[in-house]
Structure formats: C-alpha cells, structure tokens
Write an enzyme that holds these catalytic residues in place. Structure first.
Site, mmCIF file in Angstrom:
data_model
loop_
_atom_site.group_PDB
_atom_site.id
_atom_site.type_symbol
_atom_site.label_atom_id
_atom_site.label_comp_id
_atom_site.label_asym_id
_atom_site.label_seq_id
_atom_site.Cartn_x
_atom_site.Cartn_y
_atom_site.Cartn_z
ATOM 1 N N LYS A 215 -1.661 -2.736 8.006
ATOM 2 C CA LYS A 215 -2.825 -2.352 8.802
ATOM 3 C C LYS A 215 -2.820 -3.092 10.126
ATOM 4 O O LYS A 215 -2.447 -4.268 10.199
ATOM 5 C CB LYS A 215 -4.111 -2.682 8.037
ATOM 6 N N ARG B 202 -1.003 -1.813 -7.099
ATOM 7 C CA ARG B 202 -1.207 -2.943 -6.176
ATOM 8 C C ARG B 202 -2.156 -3.966 -6.809
ATOM 9 O O ARG B 202 -1.891 -5.175 -6.785
ATOM 10 C CB ARG B 202 -1.772 -2.402 -4.863
ATOM 11 N N HIS C 235 -3.633 -9.128 3.362
ATOM 12 C CA HIS C 235 -5.070 -9.198 3.605
ATOM 13 C C HIS C 235 -5.350 -10.072 4.828
ATOM 14 O O HIS C 235 -4.811 -11.170 4.944
ATOM 15 C CB HIS C 235 -5.789 -9.797 2.391
ATOM 16 N N HIS D 58 -2.749 2.454 -5.711
ATOM 17 C CA HIS D 58 -3.557 1.258 -5.451
ATOM 18 C C HIS D 58 -3.791 0.482 -6.742
ATOM 19 O O HIS D 58 -3.969 -0.738 -6.719
ATOM 20 C CB HIS D 58 -4.882 1.632 -4.796
ATOM 21 N N TYR E 208 -9.669 -10.720 -6.857
ATOM 22 C CA TYR E 208 -8.773 -10.642 -8.009
ATOM 23 C C TYR E 208 -8.957 -11.798 -8.981
ATOM 24 O O TYR E 208 -8.477 -11.742 -10.104
ATOM 25 C CB TYR E 208 -7.304 -10.629 -7.539
ATOM 26 N N ARG F 190 0.838 -1.193 0.000
ATOM 27 C CA ARG F 190 0.000 0.000 0.000
ATOM 28 C C ARG F 190 0.877 1.249 0.000
ATOM 29 O O ARG F 190 2.027 1.222 0.445
ATOM 30 C CB ARG F 190 -0.915 0.018 1.231
#
Length: 291
Positions: A166, A240, A263, A237, A272, A142
C-alpha cells in the site's frame, strides 16, 4: 459537480496515490454526498455532513462502512478547502467512528498443513494454485501484492520476495523451502506452457496468459479450503491472518510481524495478539511460580 469530482479523482490518483479500489469507494461516497446536497458543494458544512452520515446509519450501514465514509469526507472537505471552494474545513469537526478490531476465523496449524499438503495432479493450473497458496501462507502478503509480483521479484537464493504494498511502499518478505519448491515447479513446468506474447514478466498467469487477477486467487483459496473438512471458509486475507497468528504463536515478536505484513502502524498488528492467548497461557504456566 462533474468538475469537482474530476479534480478530486485526479487528486486521489496522482497526489495521494491511492489504490483503484479506494479511489472508486471514495468517489462513490462523494457522489452520494453531493447528490444528497442537491448536486453541489454549496451548503457543505458540518451539519450537512452529520445529517448525511446519520442517514447512512439509519439505512443500516455497518460501522466499518461509516468509518470509511467519515475518512472520505474528511479527505474531501480538506481538498475543497485547499482549493478555495470552502471557506473552512467542516471535516475537522467530525468525530472518528470506532470500529471493532475483530479477526475473522483463522486456520489452526494442522488445518494449514492439510490445506497445503493436498494432492496435486501436476497440471499447470495445479502447479500455479499450489505456488500461490504456499506463497500467500508463507509470507502473509495481500492478494493484490501477490497478483502484482513479477518473476524478478523472487530472490531464490535468499528466499525473499520483493513486494510493492500500500502507498507503493516496497518491502522484502522471506519465505520457506516449501514455497520455494512450489514456485520452482510452477516456473519450470507450468508457467512456460501458459506464456503468451503479452504475458510480460508476471509471476502468476491466468489460463489465457495474462496476469492472474484477485478474483481468480480468491476462487482458488475457497476451492482448496473446501477440500479439507472442518476448515472455515475464508479468502486470501484469511491466509494472511493465519500466517500472522502462527508467527506470533511460534514466538515471533510483534514488530517483526508488523514489518512482514507491511502495516504502517503497530496498532494494526496488535489485533492478532488476542488469538494467541494459548501461547500466553503456556508461557505463564511455565514461568510463573504460582501458576
């Protein structure tokens, strides 16, 4: 209201450890809700929550925005209930807004090659921009993770970068030789020229010597994409997304891509798979006896 907002902000920052962007969004939502209620949490029940959400929908808010606000409301009402400010938790009675799991446009592999092989003048800015672009595409990290990298986060011998994602979850992400070469050129010939007393260990610097910010990275990505005819306009993004798509097209398994992207849930990575239908078709044509 100020006391409630202040306590809730402390909870989000120090107990939930949410990102500054998420904290700002949640606080904005709660201020709007409390303003709708007249400034306090009196009368905060499921009917009031649904009424406020309906008003947001009538105002034309996107489904993704409504889903985030519902998540914020559930977090807020649970917090108020634990503090004893509400006799029960009305957020438990809210449904969950379903949002479409659509991807933005992605680069195909030839477009990615053209974007990354664009000629460079060798100036410090060119060296930095090339290194950032190579690393974004090579790792799929990110933009916030890229900006937060320090020099020591890069293991050149193993070609691995240590990323703080995150929830302050750390992961190691591999990268390839082109990204390594770009990083070496920036660190040897570019970064020393921009270093200042307050630069610290930041891997990527701005022209004034401070840590590069996300806005600068976005401008760099947009500018580079405009140089290649036919490429969709996207930000970091989008790189990404492109990296994840190309990994799957190249044969990577979904679990590995999940780990690389950081994730928390595999369902976030599964979005995806629909862009790799061409790969599925090739596998079908090769393997099925009646293809």
């Amino acid at each position: 209201m100020d006391e409630v907002i202040g306590d809730y902000e402390s909870y989000l920052r120090f107990e939930r450890d949410l990102s500054p962007h998420t904290v700002r969004a949640y606080l904005g939502d709660v201020r709007a809700l409390l303003g709708h209620l007249g400034g306090g949490i009196e009368g905060l029940d499921v009917s009031a929550l649904r009424e406020w959400l309906a008003a947001q929908q009538d105002a034309g808010k996107a489904r993704a925005t409504l889903a985030r606000r519902m998540a914020c409301l559930r977090t807020f009402t649970a917090f108020c209930h634990r503090r004893g400010w509400l006799p029960d938790d009305p957020g438990l009675l809210l449904g969950t807004a379903k949002t479409p799991r659509a991807l933005p446009a992605v680069l195909d592999q030839e477009q990615a090659r053209q974007v990354l092989d664009a000629p460079s003048l060798g100036e410090p800015k060119d060296l930095r921009d090339q290194a950032m672009l190579e690393l974004l595409y090579a790792t799929g990290i990110r933009v916030s993770e890229l900006c937060g990298l320090d020099v020591d986060d890069v293991d050149r011998d193993r070609r691995v970068v240590r990323v703080l994602g995150k929830g302050r979850k750390e992961r190691a992400v591999p990268f390839g030789v082109p990204a390594l070469r770009a990083l070496d050129r920036w660190c040897v010939h570019g970064r020393p020229l921009w270093m200042r007393e307050g630069s610290g260990p930041a891997l990527f610097l701005g022209v004034r010597g401070g840590r590069v910010d996300a806005g600068t990275v976005r401008r760099v990505v947009h500018a580079r994409l405009r140089q290649v005819e036919g490429t969709p306009d996207m930000g970091p993004h989008g790189l990404r997304h492109s990296a994840a798509t190309h990994l799957l097209e190249g044969g990577a398994d979904l679990r590995s891509v999940q780990e690389l992207l950081g994730h928390a849930s595999l369902s976030s990575t599964q979005v995806y798979t629909h862009v790799s239908i061409d790969r599925l078709r090739r596998a079908y044509d090769q393997a099925h006896p009646r293809a």
